[in-house]
Design a protein around this motif. Structure first.
Motif, PDB file in Angstrom:
ATOM      1  N   MET A   1       0.851  -1.199   0.000  1.00 16.57           N
ATOM      2  CA  MET A   1       0.000   0.000   0.000  1.00 16.57           C
ATOM      3  C   MET A   1       0.887   1.249   0.000  1.00 16.57           C
ATOM      4  SD  MET A   1      -3.566   0.157   2.007  1.00 16.57           S
ATOM      5  CE  MET A   1      -2.958  -0.002   3.647  1.00 16.57           C
ATOM      6  N   PRO A   2       0.583   2.204  -0.856  1.00 19.23           N
ATOM      7  CA  PRO A   2       1.412   3.419  -0.882  1.00 19.23           C
ATOM      8  C   PRO A   2       1.211   4.269   0.370  1.00 19.23           C
ATOM      9  CG  PRO A   2      -0.435   3.614  -2.421  1.00 19.23           C
ATOM     10  CD  PRO A   2      -0.513   2.251  -1.817  1.00 19.23           C
ATOM     11  N   ARG A   3       2.292   4.887   0.824  1.00 19.58           N
ATOM     12  CA  ARG A   3       2.194   5.789   1.956  1.00 19.58           C
ATOM     13  C   ARG A   3       2.739   7.160   1.535  1.00 19.58           C
ATOM     14  NH1 ARG A   3       4.678   7.446   6.827  1.00 19.58           N
ATOM     15  NH2 ARG A   3       6.722   6.748   6.156  1.00 19.58           N
ATOM     16  N   ILE A   4       2.014   8.207   1.882  1.00 18.63           N
ATOM     17  CA  ILE A   4       2.416   9.549   1.480  1.00 18.63           C
ATOM     18  C   ILE A   4       3.374  10.140   2.505  1.00 18.63           C
ATOM     19  CG2 ILE A   4       1.597  11.899   1.058  1.00 18.63           C
ATOM     20  CD1 ILE A   4      -1.110  10.427   0.382  1.00 18.63           C
ATOM     21  N   VAL A   5       4.484  10.662   2.009  1.00 16.40           N
ATOM     22  CA  VAL A   5       5.459  11.309   2.883  1.00 16.40           C
ATOM     23  C   VAL A   5       5.557  12.777   2.470  1.00 16.40           C
ATOM     24  CG1 VAL A   5       7.848  11.305   3.676  1.00 16.40           C
ATOM     25  CG2 VAL A   5       6.733   9.144   3.076  1.00 16.40           C
ATOM     26  N   VAL A   6       5.473  13.663   3.443  1.00 15.85           N
ATOM     27  CA  VAL A   6       5.547  15.103   3.176  1.00 15.85           C
ATOM     28  C   VAL A   6       6.802  15.686   3.813  1.00 15.85           C
ATOM     29  CG1 VAL A   6       4.372  17.326   3.386  1.00 15.85           C
ATOM     30  CG2 VAL A   6       3.029  15.223   3.357  1.00 15.85           C
ATOM     31  N   ASP A   7       7.562  16.427   3.038  1.00 13.52           N
ATOM     32  CA  ASP A   7       8.665  17.203   3.592  1.00 13.52           C
ATOM     33  C   ASP A   7       8.101  18.589   3.900  1.00 13.52           C
ATOM     34  OD1 ASP A   7      10.848  18.779   4.112  1.00 13.52           O
ATOM     35  OD2 ASP A   7      12.104  17.878   2.551  1.00 13.52           O
ATOM     36  N   TYR A   8       7.750  18.791   5.168  1.00 12.83           N
ATOM     37  CA  TYR A   8       7.071  20.033   5.545  1.00 12.83           C
ATOM     38  C   TYR A   8       7.976  21.253   5.420  1.00 12.83           C
ATOM     39  CZ  TYR A   8       3.018  17.402   7.018  1.00 12.83           C
ATOM     40  OH  TYR A   8       1.904  16.603   7.018  1.00 12.83           O
ATOM     41  N   ASP A   9       9.296  21.042   5.354  1.00 14.35           N
ATOM     42  CA  ASP A   9      10.197  22.181   5.139  1.00 14.35           C
ATOM     43  C   ASP A   9      10.063  22.724   3.723  1.00 14.35           C
ATOM     44  OD1 ASP A   9      11.193  22.042   7.696  1.00 14.35           O
ATOM     45  OD2 ASP A   9      12.835  20.690   7.147  1.00 14.35           O
ATOM     46  N   LYS A  10       9.651  21.851   2.803  1.00 14.76           N
ATOM     47  CA  LYS A  10       9.532  22.285   1.400  1.00 14.76           C
ATOM     48  C   LYS A  10       8.125  22.757   1.056  1.00 14.76           C
ATOM     49  CE  LYS A  10      13.087  19.316  -0.658  1.00 14.76           C
ATOM     50  NZ  LYS A  10      13.262  18.118  -1.490  1.00 14.76           N
ATOM     51  N   CYS A  11       7.123  22.226   1.738  1.00 18.38           N
ATOM     52  CA  CYS A  11       5.731  22.548   1.391  1.00 18.38           C
ATOM     53  C   CYS A  11       5.431  24.011   1.649  1.00 18.38           C
ATOM     54  CB  CYS A  11       4.791  21.679   2.226  1.00 18.38           C
ATOM     55  SG  CYS A  11       3.056  22.102   1.985  1.00 18.38           S
ATOM     56  N   THR A  12       4.863  24.668   0.626  1.00 17.85           N
ATOM     57  CA  THR A  12       4.526  26.085   0.760  1.00 17.85           C
ATOM     58  C   THR A  12       3.027  26.305   0.857  1.00 17.85           C
ATOM     59  OG1 THR A  12       4.636  26.269  -1.640  1.00 17.85           O
ATOM     60  CG2 THR A  12       6.603  26.921  -0.413  1.00 17.85           C
ATOM     61  N   PRO A  40      -3.532   5.588   1.376  1.00 17.62           N
ATOM     62  CA  PRO A  40      -4.700   5.294   0.541  1.00 17.62           C
ATOM     63  C   PRO A  40      -4.572   3.942  -0.151  1.00 17.62           C
ATOM     64  CG  PRO A  40      -3.799   7.476   0.067  1.00 17.62           C
ATOM     65  CD  PRO A  40      -2.786   6.743   0.891  1.00 17.62           C
ATOM     66  N   ASP A  41      -5.677   3.462  -0.601  1.00 20.78           N
ATOM     67  CA  ASP A  41      -5.742   2.179  -1.289  1.00 20.78           C
ATOM     68  C   ASP A  41      -4.850   2.164  -2.536  1.00 20.78           C
ATOM     69  OD1 ASP A  41      -7.556   0.255  -3.279  1.00 20.78           O
ATOM     70  OD2 ASP A  41      -7.556  -0.303  -1.148  1.00 20.78           O
ATOM     71  N   GLU A  42      -4.336   0.990  -2.838  1.00 22.33           N
ATOM     72  CA  GLU A  42      -3.473   0.801  -4.011  1.00 22.33           C
ATOM     73  C   GLU A  42      -4.087   1.373  -5.303  1.00 22.33           C
ATOM     74  OE1 GLU A  42      -0.362  -0.536  -3.872  1.00 22.33           O
ATOM     75  OE2 GLU A  42      -0.250  -0.057  -6.006  1.00 22.33           O
ATOM     76  N   THR A  43      -5.391   1.309  -5.418  1.00 20.98           N
ATOM     77  CA  THR A  43      -6.053   1.784  -6.633  1.00 20.98           C
ATOM     78  C   THR A  43      -5.910   3.296  -6.822  1.00 20.98           C
ATOM     79  OG1 THR A  43      -8.129   2.066  -5.422  1.00 20.98           O
ATOM     80  CG2 THR A  43      -7.811  -0.028  -6.555  1.00 20.98           C
ATOM     81  N   ARG A  44      -5.473   3.999  -5.781  1.00 14.06           N
ATOM     82  CA  ARG A  44      -5.339   5.451  -5.863  1.00 14.06           C
ATOM     83  C   ARG A  44      -3.936   5.879  -6.286  1.00 14.06           C
ATOM     84  NH1 ARG A  44      -8.704   7.960  -2.382  1.00 14.06           N
ATOM     85  NH2 ARG A  44      -8.266   9.725  -3.696  1.00 14.06           N
ATOM     86  N   ARG A  45      -3.075   4.922  -6.553  1.00 15.79           N
ATOM     87  CA  ARG A  45      -1.671   5.247  -6.774  1.00 15.79           C
ATOM     88  C   ARG A  45      -1.457   6.266  -7.911  1.00 15.79           C
ATOM     89  NH1 ARG A  45       3.305   2.850  -5.366  1.00 15.79           N
ATOM     90  NH2 ARG A  45       2.227   1.170  -4.327  1.00 15.79           N
ATOM     91  N   GLY A  46      -2.210   6.105  -9.006  1.00 19.92           N
ATOM     92  CA  GLY A  46      -2.049   7.011 -10.139  1.00 19.92           C
ATOM     93  C   GLY A  46      -2.339   8.449  -9.756  1.00 19.92           C
ATOM     94  N   GLU A  47      -3.384   8.606  -8.984  1.00 20.60           N
ATOM     95  CA  GLU A  47      -3.787   9.938  -8.534  1.00 20.60           C
ATOM     96  C   GLU A  47      -2.738  10.528  -7.573  1.00 20.60           C
ATOM     97  OE1 GLU A  47      -7.749  11.688  -6.283  1.00 20.60           O
ATOM     98  OE2 GLU A  47      -7.416   9.540  -6.470  1.00 20.60           O
ATOM     99  N   LEU A  48      -2.219   9.673  -6.698  1.00 18.07           N
ATOM    100  CA  LEU A  48      -1.191  10.129  -5.757  1.00 18.07           C
ATOM    101  C   LEU A  48       0.071  10.536  -6.504  1.00 18.07           C
ATOM    102  CD1 LEU A  48      -1.501   7.423  -2.976  1.00 18.07           C
ATOM    103  CD2 LEU A  48      -2.494   9.710  -3.018  1.00 18.07           C
ATOM    104  N   GLN A  49       0.426   9.736  -7.503  1.00 23.31           N
ATOM    105  CA  GLN A  49       1.616  10.053  -8.292  1.00 23.31           C
ATOM    106  C   GLN A  49       1.435  11.390  -9.008  1.00 23.31           C
ATOM    107  OE1 GLN A  49       4.505   8.069  -8.208  1.00 23.31           O
ATOM    108  NE2 GLN A  49       5.294   9.986  -9.052  1.00 23.31           N
ATOM    109  N   GLU A  50       0.216  11.639  -9.460  1.00 24.80           N
ATOM    110  CA  GLU A  50      -0.091  12.903 -10.121  1.00 24.80           C
ATOM    111  C   GLU A  50       0.119  14.077  -9.147  1.00 24.80           C
ATOM    112  OE1 GLU A  50      -3.973  14.631 -12.237  1.00 24.80           O
ATOM    113  OE2 GLU A  50      -3.870  12.447 -12.283  1.00 24.80           O
ATOM    114  N   ALA A  51      -0.297  13.884  -7.901  1.00 23.51           N
ATOM    115  CA  ALA A  51      -0.112  14.924  -6.883  1.00 23.51           C
ATOM    116  C   ALA A  51       1.375  15.133  -6.591  1.00 23.51           C
ATOM    117  CB  ALA A  51      -0.858  14.544  -5.604  1.00 23.51           C
ATOM    118  N   VAL A  52       2.121  14.023  -6.499  1.00 22.55           N
ATOM    119  CA  VAL A  52       3.563  14.117  -6.262  1.00 22.55           C
ATOM    120  C   VAL A  52       4.223  14.890  -7.400  1.00 22.55           C
ATOM    121  CG1 VAL A  52       5.707  12.767  -6.185  1.00 22.55           C
ATOM    122  CG2 VAL A  52       3.717  12.018  -4.855  1.00 22.55           C
TER     123      VAL A  52
END
Ligand code: SF4
Length: 64
Positions: A1-12, A40-52
């Motif tokens: 399952m994909p896990r989202i990691v945020v670098d809060y120092d970079k996020c604006t 999120p569920d594996e089926t959301r990976r494409g959408e997550l990649q788009e956000a990344v």
């Protein structure tokens, strides 16, 4: 399952990620990014990649 990691120092807090996946990302009124669903569920990976890919500051990544 994909896990989202945020670098809060970079996020604006521009919220591009929120516009791509609003049920996963939320930018609150003072510009802080909240992750609504960290793994999120594996089926959301494409959408997550788009956000990344869409994040202008490179603050997001996906871990497995
Ligand atoms: S798109 Fe990137 S910089 Fe903008 S709120 Fe999302 S993680 Fe932060």
């Amino acid at each position: 399952m994909p896990r989202i990691v945020v670098d809060y120092d970079k996020c604006t807090g521009l919220g591009i990620c929120e516009s791509i996946a609003p049920d996963v990302f939320e930018v609150d009124d003072d510009g802080s990014l909240l992750i609504l669903e960290e793994s999120p569920d594996e089926t959301r990976r494409g959408e997550l990649q788009e956000a990344v890919d869409g994040c202008p500051t490179g603050a997001l990544s996906i871990e497995d």
